[in-house]
Each structure stands twice: as structure tokens, then as C-alpha cells.
Design an enzyme around this catalytic site. Structure first.
Site, mmCIF file in Angstrom:
data_model
loop_
_atom_site.group_PDB
_atom_site.id
_atom_site.type_symbol
_atom_site.label_atom_id
_atom_site.label_comp_id
_atom_site.label_asym_id
_atom_site.label_seq_id
_atom_site.Cartn_x
_atom_site.Cartn_y
_atom_site.Cartn_z
ATOM 1 N N LYS A 53 -7.844 -5.413 -6.434
ATOM 2 C CA LYS A 53 -7.044 -5.749 -7.434
ATOM 3 C C LYS A 53 -7.887 -7.131 -8.357
ATOM 4 C CE LYS A 53 -2.848 -5.415 -4.801
ATOM 5 N NZ LYS A 53 -1.870 -5.781 -4.025
ATOM 6 N N GLN A 97 0.128 -11.551 -1.962
ATOM 7 C CA GLN A 97 -0.293 -10.400 -1.089
ATOM 8 C C GLN A 97 0.580 -10.537 0.239
ATOM 9 O OE1 GLN A 97 -2.312 -7.663 -1.797
ATOM 10 N NE2 GLN A 97 -1.336 -6.655 -0.074
ATOM 11 N N ASP A 120 4.611 -7.526 -9.594
ATOM 12 C CA ASP A 120 4.647 -6.726 -8.300
ATOM 13 C C ASP A 120 6.215 -5.981 -8.458
ATOM 14 O OD1 ASP A 120 2.879 -5.675 -6.562
ATOM 15 O OD2 ASP A 120 3.114 -7.596 -5.267
#
Ligand code: NDP
Length: 291
Positions: A53, A97, A120
Site C-alpha cells: 500500500k 490493517q 477502506d
């Protein structure tokens, strides 16, 4: 019939190139779009994901910060870090995460992210916005699957789409996006009897289960579009999907490979969400100044 492959690597590269162009135009006004990635603990898969990422951001001209925290970090300390990033004008998107260590309530942490930085798309606000058709962040994997359909000019309107899996991060948002695109949607899960009965009738099948080869050629309608979200490791450690490629490829019209299908698209859509968060923040700041 032999299915045509939808090349997620190529499509993701073109999306990244577009992001890079828009990010450069954005940066010309003073700062780069910024993403903060928070990693807690040493989970090896998570370490790989966050590295990707950050690298994607660098290559597309986005600013990124990677915050690593020890697995023992207290929930309150993590929430405090998120509050600080929420208030940081250099940060447009915040990604925590998953998974988090068991002593931390992941739901609470996700809800702590400001809705306008939830790139997200996992928060209740983002899920709710999708549910009622309001603008908001779309979860990256289903968003990427929709882009894959668009890339082959597959308009879901009037089609029967079957989504296998009902997780909050893939199956459910996937089904909502297909519904929004006017498909007739069936959602299947572990308690669905006779899965093949549904999939054999589907024009579009999205497999998001996490079981190697669970969708085989006998379960697919000739010519159907098959999107394989699954990411599994076989006994040799090789990455493979939920779709039994060998038996589905001769039946389906289009098929996404694993690797090189949905995975790169998920990464690309995170960049899109971050860029759009930055563009929206700039527009809001401009409107506020104009008042
Ligand atoms: P979850 O484990 O959260 O959900 C799996 C879903 O599959 C559940 O809804 C479950 O049903 C359903 N399921 C399990 N067994 C069956 C069965 N026999 N028949 C029908 N449905 C079944 O997984 P995720 O949604 O997080 O991920 C799914 C897969 O996608 C995984 O392989 C994951 O690694 C991959 N993935 C890939 C991404 C990418 O970028 N390519 C991104 C995210 C995930 P129930 O709800 O009843 O338990």
C-alpha cells in the site's frame, strides 16, 4: 467456449496512471493526497499488504505514512493515534490493517476513523451510505470488481448476479453495488442449500468465500462472467482463488485470474478512494473559505 481473462494487473495499472495524473494536478496546489496506514503487531501477511500500500502511494505520487505499533499497544493509545490523524490536514485517508490483536475492539477502532477519511469503506457510515445509495467510500475490493465489469462493458442492469459470501468487507458491499447497478442479486453463504442451483442461473458470479476451487465448471452458466475474489494458499503455498480455473475457463464468458485479478484492483481502488478524499477535502475547504 473459452473464457476471456479480465487482466486485473493491466486494468489496475491504467487506474494507477489516472490516479497519478490527478494526484499531480492536486499536488500543484500545494500538497499531495495523503494516506496513513496503521499496522499493529507482526502478522506476516499484514506486513506484506501494508508494504504494498505504501509502495503504491509512492509510485502514484501520493504521500503516505506507515505507523507501526507493537502488538501490546493499548486500545486507548491506538484510538488516540486515530484521533490525531483525523485532525491532521496532511492526511486524507486512514487505513487500519486488520486483523488487530484480540485485546483491541476492531469495530471500535474503525468507527473512530473520521467518516471523510474512511478510505477502506468499512465504517458503519460508509456501509450505510452504500445501503441507501448516498455518496461515500466504497469498500475497495467490491469497488474494484465493479470496475472489472465496467472494463468488459458488462452492465449488470437486468442481469442475475450471484454473490457467494456475505462478509461486511466483500460479500455484502458487493451485493449492494450490484443491486445499485440494477442487477437482480442473490447472496449465497454457508447455509445456502444447493449453491449450484443459484450459480447455474447467474449471468455474473462473484466468489468471495476463501475455499480453493469451490466453484467448478458444472456450477457455471455458459458465457457467464465469473469474478474470483478468493485468495487462498494451496498445499505448495501457491496463491489460488475460489474458482476451479481449469473447469470454469471452458464454460465462462469472462473470468478473473488469481493471481493478477481482483487483488491488484483492490490495491488500485484504495488509491482512488484516497485521491477522492483529498479532492473532496480541498473542495470543502474552498467552499468554507468562500463563505
Ligand atoms: P469471510 O471468511 O469473512 O467470509 C466468507 C464468506 O463465505 C462467509 O459469508 C461464509 O458464509 C461464506 N461461505 C463459507 N463457506 C461457504 C460455502 N460452502 N458455500 C457458500 N458460502 C460459504 O471472508 P472475506 O469475505 O473476508 O474473504 C473471502 C475471500 O476473499 C478470502 O479468500 C479472502 O482472502 C479473499 N479476499 C480477497 C481480497 C482481494 O483483494 N482479492 C480482499 C479481501 C478478501 P457465512 O457468512 O454463512 O459464514
Amino acid at each position: 467456449m473459452t473464457a476471456r481473462l479480465i487482466d486485473g494487473n493491466a486494468l489496475a495499472a491504467s487506474i494507477r496512471a489516472d490516479v497519478a495524473r490527478r494526484a499531480a494536478a492536486f499536488a500543484a496546489h500545494g500538497r499531495k493526497p495523503g494516506l496513513a496506514v496503521i499496522l499493529v503487531g507482526e502478522n506476516p501477511a499484514s506486513q506484506v499488504y501494508v508494504r504494498h500500500k505504501v509502495k503504491d502511494c509512492e509510485e502514484s505520487g501520493l504521500y503516505s505514512v506507515l505507523e507501526r505499533h507493537d502488538a501490546s499497544i493499548a486500545e486507548a493509545a491506538l484510538l488516540a493515534r486515530i484521533a490525531a490523524l483525523n485532525a491532521d490536514p496532511a492526511i486524507d485517508g486512514i487505513l487500519v490493517q486488520l486483523p488487530l490483536p484480540p485485546h483491541i475492539d476492531a469495530g471500535k477502532v474503525i468507527e473512530a476513523i473520521a467518516p471523510d477519511k474512511d478510505v477502506d469503506g468499512f465504517s458503519i457510515a460508509s456501509a450505510g451510505a452504500l445501503m441507501i445509495g448516498r455518496p461515500g467510500f466504497r469498500a475497495c475490493t467490491p469497488y474494484g470488481c465493479m470496475k472489472m465489469l465496467e472494463s468488459i462493458a458488462c452492465d449488470p442492469r437486468g442481469k442475475h448476479a450471484v454473490v457467494i459470501g456475505r462478509s461486511n468487507i466483500v460479500g455484502k458491499p458487493m451485493a449492494m453495488l450490484l443491486l445499485q447497478a440494477n442487477a437482480t442479486v442473490t447472496i449465497c453463504h454457508s447455509a445456502t442449500p444447493d449453491l449450484a442451483h443459484h450459480t447455474r442461473d447467474a449471468d455474473i458470479v462473484v466468489a468471495a468465500v476463501g475455499r480453493i476451487g469451490m466453484l467448478d465448471g458444472a456450477m457455471v452458466k455458459p458465457g457467464a462472467v465469473v469474478i474470483d475474489v478468493g485468495m487462498n494458499r494451496d498445499a505448495d503455498g501457491k496463491l489460488c482463488g475460489d474458482v476451479d480455473f481449469a473447469s470454469v475457463a471452458p464454460v465462462a464468458g469472462f473470468l478473473t485470474p488469481v493471481p493478477g485479478g481482483v487483488g491488484p484492483m483492490t490495491r488500485a481502488m484504495l488509491l482512488v478512494n484516497t485521491l477522492e478524499a483529498a479532492e473532496r477535502a480541498a473542495r470543502n475547504a474552498h467552499t468554507a473559505r468562500a463563505r
